[in-house]
Motif scaffolding. Structure first.
Motif, short mmCIF file in Angstrom:
data_model
loop_
_atom_site.label_atom_id
_atom_site.label_comp_id
_atom_site.label_asym_id
_atom_site.label_seq_id
_atom_site.Cartn_x
_atom_site.Cartn_y
_atom_site.Cartn_z
N THR A 3 -36.24 -20.49 67.30
CA THR A 3 -37.51 -20.80 67.96
C THR A 3 -37.33 -21.68 69.19
O THR A 3 -38.19 -21.71 70.05
CB THR A 3 -38.48 -21.49 66.98
N GLY A 6 -36.57 -19.06 71.96
CA GLY A 6 -37.38 -17.85 71.99
C GLY A 6 -36.57 -16.66 71.52
O GLY A 6 -35.40 -16.77 71.17
N ARG A 44 -45.06 -13.04 73.56
CA ARG A 44 -45.09 -14.42 74.02
C ARG A 44 -43.79 -15.15 73.68
O ARG A 44 -43.31 -15.98 74.45
CB ARG A 44 -46.28 -15.14 73.37
N GLU A 45 -43.20 -14.80 72.54
CA GLU A 45 -41.99 -15.47 72.07
C GLU A 45 -40.71 -14.97 72.75
O GLU A 45 -39.65 -15.56 72.61
CB GLU A 45 -41.84 -15.28 70.55
N SER A 47 -37.92 -14.32 75.41
CA SER A 47 -37.46 -15.10 76.56
C SER A 47 -36.09 -14.67 77.07
O SER A 47 -35.32 -15.49 77.57
CB SER A 47 -37.43 -16.59 76.20
#
Length: 70
Positions: A3, A6, A44-45, A47
């Protein structure tokens, strides 16, 4: 899932879970790779660099997504 950084392309299972949650109406067996690539990049997560994906990665994500919803 990592987390802190990402989602990356290598987070196959985590991406599959996110896709299943964000697209519950979709049968992953019939998703084409351009659509799936776009959906992953829109998470959204997510990256990672969109250009780092390839067919092998997308196939692995699709297989994990199919397993997730079956």
């Amino acid at each position: 899932m990592n987390t802190n950084a990402g989602l990356k392309w290598t987070d196959v299972q985590d991406i599959a879970v996110e896709l299943a949650e964000h697209h519950p109406e979709v049968d992953p067996q019939y998703v084409n790779f351009p659509d799936m690539h776009q959906w992953i990049c829109q998470l959204r997560e997510f990256s990672d660099d969109p250009q780092r994906s390839n067919e092998k990665i997308l196939e692995a994500i699709q297989a994990a997504w199919i397993e997730e919803v079956s």
